[in-house]
Design an enzyme around this catalytic site. Structure first.
Site, PDB file in Angstrom:
ATOM      1  N   CYS A  70      15.205   3.134   0.972  1.00 17.35           N
ATOM      2  CA  CYS A  70      13.790   2.367   0.927  1.00 17.35           C
ATOM      3  C   CYS A  70      12.670   2.869   1.563  1.00 17.35           C
ATOM      4  O   CYS A  70      11.587   2.750   2.939  1.00 17.35           O
ATOM      5  CB  CYS A  70      14.404   1.429   2.037  1.00 17.35           C
ATOM      6  SG  CYS A  70      12.766  -0.487   1.871  1.00 17.35           S
ATOM      7  N   CYS A 107      11.400  -0.595  -5.530  1.00 16.14           N
ATOM      8  CA  CYS A 107      10.610  -0.981  -4.354  1.00 16.14           C
ATOM      9  C   CYS A 107       9.240  -1.908  -4.126  1.00 16.14           C
ATOM     10  O   CYS A 107       8.502  -1.761  -4.756  1.00 16.14           O
ATOM     11  CB  CYS A 107       9.850   1.025  -3.839  1.00 16.14           C
ATOM     12  SG  CYS A 107       9.032   0.887  -2.052  1.00 16.14           S
TER      13      CYS A 107
END
Length: 401
Positions: free
Chosen positions: A162, A345
């Site tokens: 992430c 994202c």
């Protein structure tokens, strides 16, 4: 318990469970074992929201046994050694398990110890990290009680899971302090190992505006090496324009730290990696996800060498490729399914607004919706906070999304 399986999957996280479920949906008679030591399963993408005070940490953890697909064998062990020449893996209890196909997806390793003093100060001295189930709630406690001063947000060099998380929490913190009326008392610094705020220019343009609006000071090509929690000083190395490395320090009143990350140690020291791969990831063809040397081995998710964003969104596109290619080989055909490097994202720029960045290997935006996704929107915030967690538990892990 058998010691041989048609397909052995190492890792019972998003990647392992998704692949197992999808394989069984295609062919219910496959003999599959999942090697996973943990009894808990975490939905880690929500930890940023936990750190921002808008998500309950207890909703991010469930029992692993409730998501192991029916028809598979769960081996509650950890792997310590790979023997791909022999088609076997060795577990912590010494038991050897052999396979026809091996799928390696145990996730990524958080190297907390690579930042001196970080482990010792986490959860106190106003130092926290959303990369930890234990400390993500502390992030919110520290942000909420902050009354001004210097706040630093760190992002390590190299690939991390992430990749947007180190600055997502910063944007939310700044928005919270703005609404609280204390932003003018806050000196916010972003210390990043990267060279820019985001790698895709269409999305970076939006984030540059968010940084400017929040009066955030950015420090790029930075390697945070030490955090002295008692004295509240962060030490870092920064590359100068002439290529020299300088050691610098910055005092802080609040620190959100992100540890460097790498392949798990048992992969690093195995034949599945090679010296040309930084940080020891499994050496795969970035399109087929097949190992470059051992053709009955596949890897996906954060532990693979595929040079994409390490995210659940990437896994969602990689899993069908791995499934299709293994089934092709079982049918004596060439593996032809290809992964294009897709990753996503979701970046909240303030409470109630989020930019969904989607892109591929070429760093080209791959927008799923008929809107300009470089613009932060409330609808994308709802996607992140409500829709995606439900999809994860109810569809993705079950192989239906």
């Amino acid at each position: 318990m058998s010691s041989h399986y048609q397909i052995v999957i190492i890792g019972g996280g998003n990647a392992g469970l998704s692949v197992a479920s999808q394989l069984l949906r295609k062919r219910s008679n496959l003999d599959i074992a999942i090697i996973e030591p943990s009894e808990k399963h975490y939905y880690q993408p929500a930890w940023t929201l936990v750190g921002a005070g808008v998500y309950d940490i207890n909703k991010t953890v469930k029992k692993e046994k409730d998501f192991i697909p029916k028809g598979t064998t769960w081996i509650k062990e950890a792997v310590t050694k790979f023997e791909p020449q022999l088609n076997t893996v060795v577990c912590t209890n010494g038991k050897k398990i052999s396979y026809d196909f091996l799928i390696v997806c145990p996730g990524i390793q958080l190297d907390w110890g690579k930042i001196k003093g970080l482990k010792e100060t986490l959860g106190k001295n106003n130092v926290s990290s959303n990369y930890s189930f234990e400390f993500a709630p502390k992030t919110w406690e520290f942000i909420k009680n902050f009354e001004g001063g210097t706040a630093i947000f760190t992002n390590p060099k190299g690939a991390i899971k992430c990749g947007g998380a180190p600055h997502k929490v910063m944007y939310l913190a700044v928005d919270y302090w703005r609404k609280k009326g204390i932003l003018d008392k806050c000196d916010v610094h972003y210390l990043s190992g990267g060279s820019i705020i985001f790698g895709i220019k269409e999305y970076a343009k939006t984030l540059d505006e968010v940084v400017k609006r929040g009066n955030i000071k950015t420090h790029f090509k930075v390697d945070v090496t030490e955090i002295d929690g008692d004295k509240k000083i962060a030490f870092y190395e920064q590359e100068t324009s002439s290529g020299q490395v300088e050691r610098k320090s910055i005092p802080f009143d609040l620190c959100h730290a992100v540890p460097p990350q790498s392949a798990p140690d048992f992969i690093k020291k195995s034949p599945l990696t090679n010296l040309t791969i930084p940080l020891g990831y499994v050496d795969v063809d970035k399109y087929t996800m097949q190992h470059n040397k051992f053709l009955n081995v596949f890897s996906l998710g954060d532990s693979s060498s595929a040079p994409c964003g390490k995210s659940g969104a990437a896994i969602r596109k990689q899993a069908p490729v791995v499934v299709a290619n293994i089934l092709s080989i079982l049918d004596n055909k060439q593996p032809t399914a290809k992964y294009d490097g897709y990753a996503a994202c979701p970046i909240p720029t303030q409470y109630g607004k989020l930019m969904l960045a989607e892109f591929d290997y070429s760093n080209t935006p791959k927008m799923s919706f008929p809107i300009d996704q470089a613009k932060p929107r409330w609808s994308m915030w709802i996607l992140k906070t409500k829709v995606l967690p439900w999809l994860y538990w109810n569809k993705i892990l079950k192989g239906t999304a």
